[in-house]
Design a protein around this motif. Sequence first.
Motif, PDB file in Angstrom:
ATOM      1  N   GLU A  84     -12.838   2.672   5.571  1.00  0.00           N
ATOM      2  CA  GLU A  84     -12.439   4.010   5.123  1.00  0.00           C
ATOM      3  C   GLU A  84     -11.137   4.467   5.781  1.00  0.00           C
TER       4      GLU A  84
ATOM      5  N   ARG B  95      -2.293  -7.407  -0.743  1.00  0.00           N
ATOM      6  CA  ARG B  95      -2.677  -6.175  -1.435  1.00  0.00           C
ATOM      7  C   ARG B  95      -4.190  -6.040  -1.490  1.00  0.00           C
ATOM      8  N   ILE B  96      -4.864  -7.142  -1.755  1.00  0.00           N
ATOM      9  CA  ILE B  96      -6.330  -7.101  -1.783  1.00  0.00           C
ATOM     10  C   ILE B  96      -6.858  -6.727  -0.414  1.00  0.00           C
TER      11      ILE B  96
ATOM     12  N   ASN C  74      -0.191 -10.889  -3.220  1.00  0.00           N
ATOM     13  CA  ASN C  74      -1.444 -10.577  -3.900  1.00  0.00           C
ATOM     14  C   ASN C  74      -2.595 -10.512  -2.898  1.00  0.00           C
TER      15      ASN C  74
ATOM     16  N   ARG D  89      -9.488  -0.601   3.407  1.00  0.00           N
ATOM     17  CA  ARG D  89      -9.818   0.799   3.107  1.00  0.00           C
ATOM     18  C   ARG D  89     -11.266   0.939   2.685  1.00  0.00           C
ATOM     19  N   LEU D  90     -11.770  -0.053   1.973  1.00  0.00           N
ATOM     20  CA  LEU D  90     -13.143   0.032   1.472  1.00  0.00           C
ATOM     21  C   LEU D  90     -14.147  -0.118   2.603  1.00  0.00           C
TER      22      LEU D  90
ATOM     23  N   GLN E  68      -6.672  -2.978   0.340  1.00  0.00           N
ATOM     24  CA  GLN E  68      -7.730  -2.193  -0.298  1.00  0.00           C
ATOM     25  C   GLN E  68      -9.083  -2.508   0.313  1.00  0.00           C
TER      26      GLN E  68
ATOM     27  N   ASP F 115       0.881  -1.154   0.000  1.00  0.00           N
ATOM     28  CA  ASP F 115       0.000   0.000   0.000  1.00  0.00           C
ATOM     29  C   ASP F 115       0.918   1.201   0.000  1.00  0.00           C
ATOM     30  N   ASP F 116       0.353   2.413   0.056  1.00  0.00           N
ATOM     31  CA  ASP F 116       1.207   3.610   0.022  1.00  0.00           C
ATOM     32  C   ASP F 116       2.214   3.623   1.154  1.00  0.00           C
TER      33      ASP F 116
END
Lengths: 198, 249
Positions: free
Chosen positions: B100, B89-90, B86, B96-97, B93, B67-68
């Motif tokens: 938030e 990484r999912i 992989n 975050r989804l 995200q 991530d960043d």
Amino acid sequence: MECVFGMVGKGFALVVADTSAVNSILVHKSNEDKIMVLDSHKLMGASGEAGDRAQFTEYVQKNVALYQYRNGIPLTTKAAANFMRGELATALRKNPYMVNIVLAGHDKETGPSLYFIDYIATLHKVDKAAFGYGSYFALSMMDRHYHPNMTVDEAVKLADQCIEEIRSRLVVAPQNFVIKIVDKDGAREHSWRRTTKD
Amino acid sequence: MARYDRAITVFSPDGHLFQVEYALEAVRKGNAAVGVRGTDTVVLGVEKKSTVKLQDSRSVRKIVSLDDHIALACAGLKADARVLINKARIECQSHRLTVEDPVTVEYITRYIAGLQQKYTQSGGVRPFGLSTLIVGFDPYSGVPALYQTDPSGTFSAWKANATGRNSNSMREFLEKNYKETSGQETVKLAIRALLEVVESGGKNIEVAVMTKEGLRQLDEAEIDAIVAEIEAEKAAAEAAKKGPAAKET
């Protein structure tokens, strides 16, 4: 009474959206940002059911970010538009997302582009697009005054003319608008057009 | 003993999970990797084998972004690493989804370690043959962090650690020489530890620096410059040790 519209200029694309969050006769807030910054060089103006809008746009944003981490390069605007259309199409015959989107992006190789994506998964690459009741006025104004390769000032002036038309002719016109721009330097907020302070 | 290493779900009589231990052997054969945490920086360094002449080295990135604000380096089976990276990484995200907010370093480490553990307690699968070094900045407190996971699924936070080939020598070096550093000093410490076991030179090591601003991969020229600095310091220290009698002009 939501309206979202956009246009392509010389080396940039502009997206304008109203900022009202309405439920029946109540205005929840008049500074709701409906233009999401999808990644560094993409803007997504969305209108429609508030819940679907948030759900769908956030889902797309995270998937676009995931693509970038996995592949080391960002999606092109065209690829992002097609991804969105695919998701809308898949959900259409089961549980449709009631969201209309104007996607604006800038790619190094192809320059600025604008995509019209409606809730039944229509996808069109266009120079100018608009959704909502305001689209009747915005599209007419743009049809009359738009020309290719406008400068930022010309485009913003045209956007102002559209907003003026919406404000004066739409019976329940939104109070405030936000203008966002994307060019080779990235996607960012340009300015607001307010009639009320929130 | 031979009968207790078939399916990894079986314990041996003396309490070993042999498949997990064999996975740790695979890690010990993997390339050397080191991580050092400073006050405002955290550095990852990985050994790069330079014997492959025809390979396009740009396609082999050993330090990856999750991530960043999170990066990962690993030692062991690289194909297994791809799968874990992989999934991680999912998860970054997905987190975050749903909430938030970006993941904390501890959260994603716990997730990866949890995945590694799952594969030590399932039928018909083998453990992931890699240990990871995960670095990042906590998005809320801005504090840098370094974590390590291994094939058994255990994880813990470290001030500095090494894994892969010759990790014991590197860890010994770090234990002797670790002190709180910041910025370039942290980078130098990481490279010094790596140079204990790796041939010196910018083309033999890959280094990435994580600051609050994000991850920055150092290019060969930068690494060469720092290596040269380190060698000069070492030479100066040697000369000083020899005493004033042997001191050179």
